[in-house]
Design a protein around this motif. Sequence first.
Motif, mmCIF file in Angstrom:
data_model
loop_
_atom_site.group_PDB
_atom_site.id
_atom_site.type_symbol
_atom_site.label_atom_id
_atom_site.label_comp_id
_atom_site.label_asym_id
_atom_site.label_seq_id
_atom_site.Cartn_x
_atom_site.Cartn_y
_atom_site.Cartn_z
ATOM 1 N N GLY A 194 13.686 58.555 87.148
ATOM 2 C CA GLY A 194 15.118 58.621 87.415
ATOM 3 C C GLY A 194 15.989 58.195 86.246
ATOM 4 O O GLY A 194 17.213 58.239 86.353
ATOM 5 N N GLY A 195 15.385 57.741 85.141
ATOM 6 C CA GLY A 195 16.187 57.263 84.016
ATOM 7 C C GLY A 195 17.137 56.177 84.463
ATOM 8 O O GLY A 195 18.333 56.200 84.187
ATOM 9 N N PRO B 274 14.496 45.330 97.750
ATOM 10 C CA PRO B 274 13.063 45.020 97.791
ATOM 11 C C PRO B 274 12.259 46.079 98.532
ATOM 12 O O PRO B 274 11.034 46.073 98.477
ATOM 13 C CB PRO B 274 13.013 43.669 98.513
ATOM 14 N N ARG B 275 12.949 46.989 99.210
ATOM 15 C CA ARG B 275 12.250 48.045 99.956
ATOM 16 C C ARG B 275 12.210 49.378 99.210
ATOM 17 O O ARG B 275 11.798 50.390 99.775
ATOM 18 C CB ARG B 275 12.908 48.243 101.328
ATOM 19 N N SER B 276 12.667 49.386 97.971
ATOM 20 C CA SER B 276 12.626 50.633 97.191
ATOM 21 C C SER B 276 11.195 51.112 97.014
ATOM 22 O O SER B 276 10.278 50.312 96.834
ATOM 23 C CB SER B 276 13.242 50.414 95.810
ATOM 24 N N GLU B 277 11.033 52.440 97.056
ATOM 25 C CA GLU B 277 9.720 53.040 96.811
ATOM 26 C C GLU B 277 9.714 53.664 95.417
ATOM 27 O O GLU B 277 10.597 54.447 95.096
ATOM 28 C CB GLU B 277 9.427 54.124 97.849
ATOM 29 N N TYR B 278 8.730 53.281 94.606
ATOM 30 C CA TYR B 278 8.646 53.833 93.248
ATOM 31 C C TYR B 278 7.651 54.985 93.256
ATOM 32 O O TYR B 278 6.534 54.876 92.771
ATOM 33 C CB TYR B 278 8.255 52.731 92.272
ATOM 34 N N VAL B 279 8.108 56.088 93.874
ATOM 35 C CA VAL B 279 7.236 57.238 94.103
ATOM 36 C C VAL B 279 7.924 58.481 93.554
ATOM 37 O O VAL B 279 9.130 58.648 93.733
ATOM 38 C CB VAL B 279 6.983 57.409 95.629
ATOM 39 N N PRO B 280 7.178 59.368 92.850
ATOM 40 C CA PRO B 280 7.791 60.597 92.348
ATOM 41 C C PRO B 280 8.549 61.334 93.447
ATOM 42 O O PRO B 280 8.053 61.473 94.567
ATOM 43 C CB PRO B 280 6.595 61.418 91.857
ATOM 44 N N LYS C 57 11.130 60.331 94.997
ATOM 45 C CA LYS C 57 11.907 59.403 95.842
ATOM 46 C C LYS C 57 12.980 58.719 95.010
ATOM 47 O O LYS C 57 12.858 58.564 93.796
ATOM 48 C CB LYS C 57 10.989 58.335 96.443
ATOM 49 N N VAL C 58 14.012 58.273 95.692
ATOM 50 C CA VAL C 58 15.119 57.574 95.042
ATOM 51 C C VAL C 58 14.808 56.083 94.983
ATOM 52 O O VAL C 58 14.258 55.518 95.926
ATOM 53 C CB VAL C 58 16.407 57.800 95.867
ATOM 54 N N ILE C 59 15.143 55.432 93.853
ATOM 55 C CA ILE C 59 15.061 53.976 93.765
ATOM 56 C C ILE C 59 16.412 53.427 94.215
ATOM 57 O O ILE C 59 17.448 53.775 93.647
ATOM 58 C CB ILE C 59 14.746 53.506 92.330
ATOM 59 N N ARG C 60 16.389 52.575 95.230
ATOM 60 C CA ARG C 60 17.637 52.056 95.813
ATOM 61 C C ARG C 60 18.094 50.817 95.048
ATOM 62 O O ARG C 60 17.503 49.755 95.167
ATOM 63 C CB ARG C 60 17.412 51.729 97.294
ATOM 64 N N GLY C 61 19.158 50.981 94.268
ATOM 65 C CA GLY C 61 19.703 49.851 93.523
ATOM 66 C C GLY C 61 19.719 50.110 92.030
ATOM 67 O O GLY C 61 19.406 51.209 91.561
ATOM 68 N N GLY C 62 20.105 49.083 91.265
ATOM 69 C CA GLY C 62 20.212 49.260 89.822
ATOM 70 C C GLY C 62 21.372 50.185 89.483
ATOM 71 O O GLY C 62 22.463 50.066 90.037
ATOM 72 N N VAL C 63 21.113 51.143 88.576
ATOM 73 C CA VAL C 63 22.151 52.131 88.211
ATOM 74 C C VAL C 63 21.546 53.532 88.241
ATOM 75 O O VAL C 63 21.125 54.062 87.200
ATOM 76 C CB VAL C 63 22.757 51.834 86.815
ATOM 77 N N PRO C 64 21.473 54.171 89.418
ATOM 78 C CA PRO C 64 21.007 55.552 89.481
ATOM 79 C C PRO C 64 21.992 56.493 88.776
ATOM 80 O O PRO C 64 23.198 56.241 88.748
ATOM 81 C CB PRO C 64 20.972 55.856 90.980
ATOM 82 N N VAL C 65 21.462 57.579 88.216
ATOM 83 C CA VAL C 65 22.284 58.605 87.566
ATOM 84 C C VAL C 65 22.500 59.757 88.549
ATOM 85 O O VAL C 65 21.538 60.420 88.942
ATOM 86 C CB VAL C 65 21.614 59.132 86.280
ATOM 87 N N CYS C 66 23.749 59.973 88.956
ATOM 88 C CA CYS C 66 24.071 61.104 89.824
ATOM 89 C C CYS C 66 24.433 62.288 88.932
ATOM 90 O O CYS C 66 25.414 62.229 88.187
ATOM 91 C CB CYS C 66 25.242 60.771 90.732
#
Length: 279
Positions: free
Chosen positions: A25-26, A44-50, A52-61
């Motif tokens: 996700g960069g 803490p419930r984010s899934e680091y799976v191809p 899938k979205v990582i919930r939190g941090g700074v996602p790039v839309c």
Amino acid sequence: MPLASHESIQLTAPDGASVSLSLHGGQLLSWKPAGAPEQLYLSPRSEYVPGKVIRGGVPVCFPQFADRGPLPKHGFARTLPWEPVSQEVGKDDALAVLRLRDSDTTRAIWPHAFELELSVRVSGRALDVELACENTGDATLQFTTALHTYLRVADLDDVSIEGLAGLRYFDSIKQAEALQRMDLLLTGEKGVLDLDRIYFGVKEKPLLVAENRRQLVITQQGFDDVVVWNPGPERCAKLADMPPEGWSEMLCVEAASIGRPIELQPGESWVGRQSMSLL
């Protein structure tokens, strides 16, 4: 589940300021200014799976914000693998650059050739996140975009945002436009907490996010708009990748270009930056 080391980049400036970046996700996952605690919220419930979205941090839309168009929500950049371009530590700062290019996967749903670069610079109590897009094809392309920044907060009731007064906004919950008459105070009242607003025409006006003694100044360049989002308790309870109380520990303040899509002719580039400074 932490990311494997080959999937993430750890960056530490000479003064101890640090960030962590996911190649999935960069996405910026962590920001610790020099001598200060974590400033970003990561579920803490984010899934680091191809895929899938990582919930939190700074996602790039990119190349679409939310569901304002035919693509998957917030586009595809936040669910694809990015490639590391460079990583360096200077005299005063540390910098990492990641890249995402069009592929068979992206062209299947968005038929454009492009190159995205995400540059993250950390130093002292400041963080710069820059997103650049180049049209590498032979046709005009249009996109909407955002840096979907999740700020970590200790007590949402004590948070205010200065700098939005006088701006027009679209309330995505009520599906109506309104005018922000004063500073935004997050008082914990129902209807205030269930926040999903796009403030238009913020441009380079600085925002001050204050909580008790913590003050964070946020500025942006290249992005016209700002999104303020918090799911509130009811919506948060429906998010599988968030703990039920997660809403009370975060507030999204996102640099965005939504109201007026960015249009690039072949060979043209656009750059947007969000800068944060802990006072």
